[in-house]
Design a protein around this motif. Sequence first.
Motif, mmCIF file in Angstrom:
data_model
loop_
_atom_site.group_PDB
_atom_site.id
_atom_site.type_symbol
_atom_site.label_atom_id
_atom_site.label_comp_id
_atom_site.label_asym_id
_atom_site.label_seq_id
_atom_site.Cartn_x
_atom_site.Cartn_y
_atom_site.Cartn_z
ATOM 1 N N SER A 53 0.990 4.310 -2.989
ATOM 2 C CA SER A 53 0.964 5.752 -2.733
ATOM 3 C C SER A 53 2.180 6.444 -3.322
ATOM 4 C CB SER A 53 0.900 6.006 -1.223
ATOM 5 O OG SER A 53 -0.323 5.569 -0.685
ATOM 6 N N GLU A 72 -3.215 0.746 -10.158
ATOM 7 C CA GLU A 72 -4.399 0.364 -9.391
ATOM 8 C C GLU A 72 -4.023 -0.565 -8.256
ATOM 9 O OE1 GLU A 72 -7.603 -1.133 -11.687
ATOM 10 O OE2 GLU A 72 -7.735 0.642 -12.986
ATOM 11 N N ARG A 73 -3.086 -1.467 -8.553
ATOM 12 C CA ARG A 73 -2.634 -2.409 -7.529
ATOM 13 C C ARG A 73 -1.150 -2.670 -7.701
ATOM 14 N NH1 ARG A 73 -5.771 -7.748 -6.139
ATOM 15 N NH2 ARG A 73 -4.205 -7.545 -4.486
ATOM 16 N N THR A 85 -4.634 14.225 -1.067
ATOM 17 C CA THR A 85 -5.362 13.603 -2.168
ATOM 18 C C THR A 85 -5.546 14.599 -3.301
ATOM 19 O OG1 THR A 85 -7.452 14.199 -1.114
ATOM 20 C CG2 THR A 85 -6.554 12.001 -0.680
ATOM 21 N N ASP A 121 1.990 6.746 -7.062
ATOM 22 C CA ASP A 121 1.046 7.788 -7.460
ATOM 23 C C ASP A 121 1.689 9.166 -7.347
ATOM 24 O OD1 ASP A 121 -1.586 8.780 -8.189
ATOM 25 O OD2 ASP A 121 -1.732 9.466 -6.128
ATOM 26 N N ASN A 143 0.828 -1.204 0.000
ATOM 27 C CA ASN A 143 0.000 0.000 0.000
ATOM 28 C C ASN A 143 0.866 1.259 0.000
ATOM 29 O OD1 ASN A 143 -2.190 -1.684 0.093
ATOM 30 N ND2 ASN A 143 -2.881 -1.076 2.135
ATOM 31 N N SER A 156 -1.432 -5.258 -2.583
ATOM 32 C CA SER A 156 -1.978 -4.007 -2.067
ATOM 33 C C SER A 156 -3.505 -4.059 -2.015
ATOM 34 C CB SER A 156 -1.544 -2.830 -2.936
ATOM 35 O OG SER A 156 -2.125 -2.912 -4.229
ATOM 36 N N THR A 157 -4.042 -3.291 -1.090
ATOM 37 C CA THR A 157 -5.498 -3.150 -0.978
ATOM 38 C C THR A 157 -5.926 -1.723 -1.260
ATOM 39 O OG1 THR A 157 -5.293 -2.737 1.412
ATOM 40 C CG2 THR A 157 -5.668 -5.018 0.707
ATOM 41 N N GLY A 158 -4.972 -0.876 -1.646
ATOM 42 C CA GLY A 158 -5.246 0.522 -1.936
ATOM 43 C C GLY A 158 -4.084 1.374 -1.484
ATOM 44 N N PRO A 159 -4.172 2.676 -1.634
ATOM 45 C CA PRO A 159 -3.094 3.546 -1.145
ATOM 46 C C PRO A 159 -3.036 3.527 0.376
ATOM 47 C CG PRO A 159 -4.968 4.842 -1.868
ATOM 48 C CD PRO A 159 -5.269 3.423 -2.256
#
Length: 444
Positions: A419, A429-430, A444, A422, A415, A434-437
Amino acid sequence: MSKNKLQLSRRSLLRGAGVTLGLPWLEAMSSAAPAQAANPVRMAMLYMPNGVNPDCWTPTGTGKDFQLSQSLKPLAPLQDKIVVLRNLWNEGSKAGDGHYVKEAAILTCATIKKTPGADIGNGISMDQVAAQRVANQTPLPSLELGVTPVAIGVDAVVGYTRIYGSHIAWSSLTTPLARELNPRAVYERLYRAASGPQNGSKLDTLLLDRVQSDAKRLRAQVGVADRHRLDEYMSVMRSLEERVERSSNQTQRAWKSRMPLDLKAAPTDRPADHAEHVRLMLDMIAVAFQSDTTRVSTFMFGNAVSNVSFRFLEGVTAGHHDVSHHGKDPEKLRQYEIITNWHVQQYAYLLNKLEAMKEGDSTVLDNSMILFGSALHNGDRHDPHNLPLVLAGKGGGRVITGRHLVYGEDSPLANLYVSMLDAFGAPVERFADSTGPLAGLMHT
């Protein structure tokens, strides 16, 4: 052939590899680059082997109201520039014994293939995801650095090839990227890259040919296990040869160095000791980032299972790996902490250099993300939970610094990488599991 003569031949080959195997910049010569951004974002990972003294690492307090631990005290003047991260781990490393499963995968978040032979397998590392995204914007997509030669052979205790312990940057599932070990060679490479691909390609071709020749000669003199090790690196060299061929007809890119590089400023190729060697390699990251020769770098303070002697530090009488297996012995724990603290001091050294480099109203550090950490927490137990990690720099204004962030137990390390990618400008996306940022890390 005598044992001493054979070892000398290997070291000679590895020195050559340290110069020529790190040529991924040749991939970047495929197209003209867009105009330089006002303040490009950079990314680096500084890897420390063997974990930390768990009693001295964790800060007290959370959020912005935190106090640095004994291990992190060297970062006190930079406290508002860092984020201390807690409770991240790589789930893919939980099943393997020893160091290699954890340490080889610190940037891939994968599960490495258990093998003593040439059929190695890992994953693509997050730094290379970033490097591939911006490969046409700088002469070198990435810069891989270290201070310890590649280890070959098999660690009989756990059954893994030692190749795994010598690399954290992987460009594909089966291709680790070789590190530059010679600080002068690194500077000369930066200079060649800034001078244009034509001359650099010719020189790199000559160096590659020489190392390939050395490797072929050595292969005929070693046993089966070492031939596997050499075959792994011959495969890497063949891929580099293809990159050289692809680059030979490319035109000069629309890129200019942000600072002049003078060959007279090249550092020594014979550092006096381990401490000087480390500082010189960190200087090379600073030069590369300030000049914008690359925006992605990794640095290994040592290979996995590193037993570098730290007798040059007052109060230390043993090697790093030895004291990491402290068995709760107070004397070993004390020395373990001194060694960890020294590594954090080197991290602070690089951060201070980047902070002193102005870019308009900001600094190179403001426009960077410099991650420091280990793939183990308590080295005595080879513990991959709650990894010791610090992220410095604002990533061009995206990272909210000056905090100690505590996440739920065993939150995915991947995760963090989502981040960072990004903020770097290479969103995914992954990444791995990872489950997200990473929640709360960035604007943001």
